[in-house]
Design a protein around this motif. Sequence first.
Motif, PDB file in Angstrom:
ATOM      1  N   LYS A   1       0.575  -1.055   0.005  1.00 14.04           N
ATOM      2  CA  LYS A   1       0.076  -0.159   0.028  1.00 14.04           C
ATOM      3  C   LYS A   1       0.760   1.045  -0.152  1.00 14.04           C
ATOM      4  CE  LYS A   1      -4.468  -1.168   2.765  1.00 14.04           C
ATOM      5  NZ  LYS A   1      -5.167  -0.730   3.588  1.00 14.04           N
ATOM      6  N   PRO A   2       0.259   2.074  -0.681  1.00 11.57           N
ATOM      7  CA  PRO A   2       1.114   3.330  -0.295  1.00 11.57           C
ATOM      8  C   PRO A   2       1.033   4.586   1.338  1.00 11.57           C
ATOM      9  CG  PRO A   2      -1.342   3.735  -1.491  1.00 11.57           C
ATOM     10  CD  PRO A   2      -1.009   2.552  -1.398  1.00 11.57           C
ATOM     11  N   LEU A   3       2.500   4.844   0.975  1.00  8.30           N
ATOM     12  CA  LEU A   3       2.551   5.801   2.229  1.00  8.30           C
ATOM     13  C   LEU A   3       1.317   6.537   2.865  1.00  8.30           C
ATOM     14  CD1 LEU A   3       5.703   6.847   2.002  1.00  8.30           C
ATOM     15  CD2 LEU A   3       5.253   5.604   4.197  1.00  8.30           C
TER      16      LEU A   3
ATOM     17  N   PHE B   1      10.573  15.363  -5.459  1.00  2.74           N
ATOM     18  CA  PHE B   1      11.706  14.733  -4.186  1.00  2.74           C
ATOM     19  C   PHE B   1      11.905  13.315  -4.734  1.00  2.74           C
ATOM     20  CE2 PHE B   1      12.203  17.970  -1.258  1.00  2.74           C
ATOM     21  CZ  PHE B   1      10.896  18.490  -1.068  1.00  2.74           C
TER      22      PHE B   1
ATOM     23  N   TYR C   1      13.008   9.307  -2.693  1.00  7.80           N
ATOM     24  CA  TYR C   1      13.056   9.393  -1.432  1.00  7.80           C
ATOM     25  C   TYR C   1      13.786   7.392  -1.899  1.00  7.80           C
ATOM     26  CZ  TYR C   1      11.979  12.653   1.770  1.00  7.80           C
ATOM     27  OH  TYR C   1      11.209  13.968   2.032  1.00  7.80           O
TER      28      TYR C   1
ATOM     29  N   GLN D   1      13.926   3.966   0.601  1.00  5.07           N
ATOM     30  CA  GLN D   1      13.628   3.612   1.376  1.00  5.07           C
ATOM     31  C   GLN D   1      14.442   1.565   1.065  1.00  5.07           C
ATOM     32  OE1 GLN D   1       9.185   2.285   2.963  1.00  5.07           O
ATOM     33  NE2 GLN D   1       9.996   2.719   4.540  1.00  5.07           N
TER      34      GLN D   1
ATOM     35  N   PHE E   1      10.693   6.205  -3.637  1.00  7.09           N
ATOM     36  CA  PHE E   1       9.641   7.056  -3.644  1.00  7.09           C
ATOM     37  C   PHE E   1       9.613   8.360  -4.253  1.00  7.09           C
ATOM     38  CE2 PHE E   1       6.379   3.950  -1.383  1.00  7.09           C
ATOM     39  CZ  PHE E   1       7.292   3.462  -0.604  1.00  7.09           C
TER      40      PHE E   1
ATOM     41  N   PHE F   1       3.031  11.199  -2.659  1.00  9.31           N
ATOM     42  CA  PHE F   1       3.963   9.727  -2.158  1.00  9.31           C
ATOM     43  C   PHE F   1       3.184   9.048  -3.444  1.00  9.31           C
ATOM     44  CE2 PHE F   1       7.761  10.271   0.530  1.00  9.31           C
ATOM     45  CZ  PHE F   1       6.911  10.530   1.812  1.00  9.31           C
TER      46      PHE F   1
ATOM     47  N   LYS G   1       3.451   5.590  -5.533  1.00  8.26           N
ATOM     48  CA  LYS G   1       3.651   4.166  -4.423  1.00  8.26           C
ATOM     49  C   LYS G   1       4.195   3.047  -4.748  1.00  8.26           C
ATOM     50  CE  LYS G   1      -1.812   2.787  -5.926  1.00  8.26           C
ATOM     51  NZ  LYS G   1      -2.568   1.676  -6.878  1.00  8.26           N
TER      52      LYS G   1
END
Lengths: 116, 118
Positions: free
Chosen positions: A41-43, B35, B37, B39, B91, B108, B110
């Motif tokens: 799932k997305p943030l 941006f 990012y 992770q 992201f 953001f 996905k």
Amino acid sequence: ETGVTQTPRHLVMGMTNKKSLKCEQHLGHNAMYWYKQSAKKPLELMFVYNFKEQTENNSVPSRFSPECPNSSHLFLHLHTLQPEDSALYLCASSQARAAGSYGEQFFGPGTRLTVL
Amino acid sequence: AQTVTQSQPEMSVQEAETVTLSCTYDTSESDYYLFWYKQPPSRQMILVIRQEAYKQQNATENRFSVNFQKAAKSFSLKISDSQLGDAAMYFCAYRTAGYGGSQGNLIFGKGTKLSVKP
């Protein structure tokens, strides 16, 4: 400590427990955020605090209760959670509303929460 | 409302090769920030690169660079000389440059899972 720290890193709790997640930022920022990150799932942005004032609550269930006593600390109080609340909870901070600032967010390592 | 789309759920690259991750966004604003990012599996989200919409020059940070196409609303990330440590979720994120209650909020995509093959 530098950057954004979160404790605990891992938490297992029952549905009737009450626990709290803690976030601390050492960057002098004035905005703090809670995100939920579930698998595939997305943030999901949960709460936003600007200058200690809550400016956003994205329809988060009341079993999640945030607290921001000062601009460096952010808590997420948890009670009567459901198994579907199991996820990685990320805290972030930024320097919001600063002219010319990119305002990028700096993230903590997250708390991996498992609700049994 | 602004949206961010990453159309590649997963990508793979050979070590030392170059890979490009796609990101498109939708906005009616003229000034904003973008941006990327990263992770890694350890889960710490870190900022890779940033770009302001008013700056035409593409941002570069060591092996990471972007191709910012404002008219096309595209913001792709190029990773050169890929290393095993580049394996992570990436992201793309958007932030308005305006002022207001949600000014600091990031939107953001996905994410794209990048694998690096030795």
